[in-house]
Structures are given as structure tokens and as C-alpha cells.
Design an enzyme around this catalytic site. Structure first.
Site, short mmCIF file in Angstrom:
data_model
loop_
_atom_site.label_atom_id
_atom_site.label_comp_id
_atom_site.label_asym_id
_atom_site.label_seq_id
_atom_site.Cartn_x
_atom_site.Cartn_y
_atom_site.Cartn_z
N THR A 147 0.84 -1.19 0.00
CA THR A 147 0.00 0.00 0.00
C THR A 147 0.88 1.24 0.00
OG1 THR A 147 -1.65 -1.20 1.29
CG2 THR A 147 -1.87 1.19 1.21
N LYS B 145 2.35 4.59 1.02
CA LYS B 145 2.44 5.36 2.25
C LYS B 145 3.33 6.57 2.02
CE LYS B 145 0.12 2.30 4.69
NZ LYS B 145 -1.20 2.55 5.29
N LYS C 217 -0.42 7.42 3.23
CA LYS C 217 -1.64 7.24 2.45
C LYS C 217 -2.36 8.56 2.17
CE LYS C 217 -4.09 5.67 6.64
NZ LYS C 217 -4.85 4.53 7.19
N ASP D 68 -5.08 3.24 -0.34
CA ASP D 68 -5.59 2.84 0.96
C ASP D 68 -7.05 3.24 1.09
OD1 ASP D 68 -5.33 1.49 3.34
OD2 ASP D 68 -3.56 2.58 3.99
N GLU D 69 -7.65 2.88 2.22
CA GLU D 69 -9.10 3.01 2.35
C GLU D 69 -9.60 4.44 2.29
OE1 GLU D 69 -7.68 3.45 6.59
OE2 GLU D 69 -7.08 2.34 4.81
N ARG E 229 -11.65 -3.80 4.03
CA ARG E 229 -12.60 -4.04 5.13
C ARG E 229 -12.72 -2.87 6.09
NH1 ARG E 229 -9.56 -8.28 9.23
NH2 ARG E 229 -7.59 -7.14 9.41
N HIS F 291 -9.49 -7.85 2.41
CA HIS F 291 -8.52 -7.95 3.50
C HIS F 291 -9.04 -8.93 4.54
CE1 HIS F 291 -7.06 -3.86 2.15
NE2 HIS F 291 -5.93 -4.50 2.34
#
Length: 367
Positions: free
Chosen positions: A170, A172, A174, A200-201, A291, A323
């Protein structure tokens, strides 16, 4: 008239067990939806009555008898708590096994399924805590759902990666990178050996980097890394947005740029997840689900919902992967618990009971 005269239809407040929501002799049908709850009754409340109350309030009951029950096939539509076991090493917790007739649920709708199973019962006075631990979804109901939009086999073929796990990471930090610097991180990671990088989310379309800028720079990075390495690469484009119209717009743009995968967040809701899964299948797109938000209800051990159930619902909803946690890193994760999540997500159709340690309560388990 005979039905009105029996004890089931006495006036006033009647215990749920007496109303028919407790039936220890019930014979489970292959088409029944089964749920297992961890019930912590209020002091003085009998565990059987608490379990019957959960069955009632998650199906046809209210706090008292209503004569309009007589206008329905109420004996069929009542959920039945059919087994109550004490939780080992506890004094006030019980496993309640509850069966629901398949006709209580709309075909192919996670929203309708959850409106019953977890809709109202978690605030019920008869219990001080309640946790949905597991479900058995019958094949007859499972077949009304689309299932994964693409599937892992097709993903491996599309990525030309076999015989080993995918290697991903992911970006970073983020939040805070400009679009150009974000694309630079994607390129360096993919060129360095990763198969995938991902948003990312909570990276959507903030003032420091709007979604279209991120998509353009990220896909430039993907294409440059493919040229540099000769391997198929990818980047998960997070299309999560405030409205379905915005998500469609972002997904269509990602498709036009040539991405093989997009991602969404769990917090967009079950209906939006199913809708995006349908779009992904129609557009030959791999769909990843982050998630985000699950620990608000899955981390507590006596109240909320086991992540195992979310895994099953998301397979039904139609995402390709989710995830599922790791044994190392910053987030909580017991090795056997995580293995149980992986088995729930990967194994075909039937899982044997394995409690403890991996946490399968209900068998056969078509999901």
C-alpha cells in the site's frame, strides 16, 4: 377459531419461548438459513428465553402477540431457536442456534438478509450483549447471488502469475502526497518487484490530490513499470465516493485508462458493494474490497459480529478478494483465527466443524 383459543394467542405479553420461537425438536431443512449467536442474557433472564427472543425479533415477532399472525403462515415463518449451549469457561454466555426459513429473505439481497439477522436484535433489552458468530447459507439461497465478479483463477491468468502468492503493498503515506509523487511511489514499488500497489481506504479525492489526477499518474506508473520489467503489473484504484454516480464515473475512467483492478471500501454499504460487483463483472474488472470499518463491530468478543460472517457475505455480494488480516503487523490477529478467515474465503462449498481452534460452528457450510 381453534388457533385463537390456544395459549399461543392469549392476550398480553407472552414469553417468546411460549410463542413458538423455541423448538428443541425442530428438524433442520437443507434450505434453512442457520445462524449462531453468542448470547449474554440480562441478569435473571433465562438463556432459552433470551435465545427465543433473538429468534423472534430477527424474524416475525414483536413484544406481544398480534392477531394478524393468523393471516400468515406464521408457524412456518417463525425463526426457531433449536439449541442452546453454554460457552465453555464462561458463566453468563450461551451459543444459540437459530434456524430461519429461506422464504423470509429476498433473493440475492445482502441488505435484506442483514436487515433480519442483525437488524434490530442487538439493542434488545433481554440481552446485555449479542454477537453473531457464524452462519450457514443454504445452496438454494446462495445460488441467487452473483458471487465473485472475476475470480482468483482469472486474476492469475490476467496477471500471468502462477505458483506463488501475489506480492503487493500500500502506498504510504496514504494521505498528503501530490498526484505526481503518488505515481512515483507506485512506479518505484512495481519496478522493484511488486505485482500490485494499492490505494488505501481513505484516499479518495481530497484537495491535495483529486481522484482523476491519482488515476492518471498511477496508470502511467503501471505502464512504465510494465515496460521496464516485462511483467504484468497493476494498481488498485479506489473508486469509493459519496454517491453511486460518482463511483460509476471513477470506475469507468479507470477502465478507460486500462486498469485491471479497482477497489471499494466496506463502509459504502452492502447494496453499493453488490452494485459495484455487478458493474465489475459486466466490465471484466477485478474487484477488491477493503474491510474499512469492520473492527467497530467485529473486534469485541461478546458483542457485534465475527469477521467470518462478513467474509461469507462478501463472497455472496461478489467481490474478488478482501482484506482478511495477518498474524504480524499493527492489527490484532491470532494465527488460528486468521487461518479460519482464509479458509472461509478460499475453500469450496463445505467446511467441517472446527471449534476450537479455527471457529467453524455450522456444517455443512455452503459458503
Amino acid at each position: 377459531r381453534t388457533r385463537i383459543k390456544n395459549e399461543r394467542y392469549e392476550s398480553g405479553v407472552i414469553p417468546y419461548a411460549k410463542m413458538g420461537y423455541w423448538d428443541p425438536d425442530y428438524v433442520i431443512k437443507d434450505t434453512d438459513v442457520l445462524a449462531l449467536f453468542r448470547v449474554s442474557p440480562q441478569p435473571g433472564v433465562d438463556p432459552v428465553e433470551a435465545s427465543a427472543a433473538v429468534a423472534g425479533e430477527s424474524s416475525t415477532a414483536t413484544w406481544t402477540v398480534v392477531w394478524t399472525d393468523l393471516l400468515t403462515a406464521c408457524d412456518l415463518y417463525r425463526a426457531k431457536a433449536y439449541k442452546v449451549d453454554a460457552v465453555p469457561n464462561t458463566s453468563d454466555q450461551y451459543f444459540a442456534y437459530i434456524s430461519y426459513d429461506i422464504d423470509l429473505f429476498e433473493e440475492g439481497s445482502i441488505a435484506n438478509l442483514t436487515a433480519s439477522i442483525i437488524g434490530n436484535v442487538f439493542g434488545f433489552k433481554a440481552v446485555k450483549a449479542l454477537r453473531l458468530e457464524d452462519m450457514r447459507i443454504p445452496v438454494a439461497y446462495l445460488k441467487t447471488f452473483q458471487g465473485p465478479a472475476t475470480g482468483l483463477i482469472v486474476e492469475r491468468e490476467r496477471m500471468d502469475k502462477f505458483g506463488r502468492p501475489f506480492l503487493g503493498a500500500t502506498v504510504k503515506p496514504k494521505l498528503g502526497l501530490s498526484g505526481k509523487n503518488y505515481g512515483r511511489v507506485v512506479y518505484e514499488g512495481l519496478k522493484g518487484g511488486l505485482d500490485f500497489l494499492k490505494d488505501d481506504e481513505n484516499i479518495n479525492s481530497q484537495p491535495f490530490m483529486r481522484w482523476k489526477e491519482r488515476f492518471l499518474y498511477s496508470m502511467e506508473a503501471v505502464n512504465r513499470s510494465i515496460a521496464a520489467t516485462g511483467e504484468v503489473k497493476g494498481h488498485y484504484m479506489n473508486v469509493t465516493a459519496a454517491t453511486m454516480e460518482n463511483m460509476y464515473e471513477r470506475a469507468e475512467f479507470a477502465k478507460q485508462l486500462g486498469t485491471v483492478i479497482i477497489m471499494i471500501d466496506l463502509v459504502i454499504g452492502y447494496t453499493a458493494i453488490q452494485t459495484m460487483a455487478i458493474w465489475a463483472r459486466q466490465n471484466d474488472m477485478i474487484l477488491h474490497l477493503h474491510r474499512a470499518g469492520n473492527s467497530t463491530y467485529s473486534r469485541q468478543k461478546i458483542h457485534g459480529m465475527n469477521f467470518r460472517v462478513i467474509c461469507k457475505w462478501m463472497r455472496m455480494a461478489g467481490v474478488d478478494h478482501i482484506h482478511a488480516g495477518t498474524v504480524v503487523g499493527k492489527l490484532e490477529g491470532d494465527p488460528l483465527m486468521i487461518r479460519g478467515f482464509y479458509n472461509t474465503l478460499l475453500l469450496p462449498l463445505r467446511l467441517d466443524i472446527n471449534l476450537p481452534p479455527k471457529g467453524f460452528f455450522l456444517s455443512p457450510n455452503p459458503t
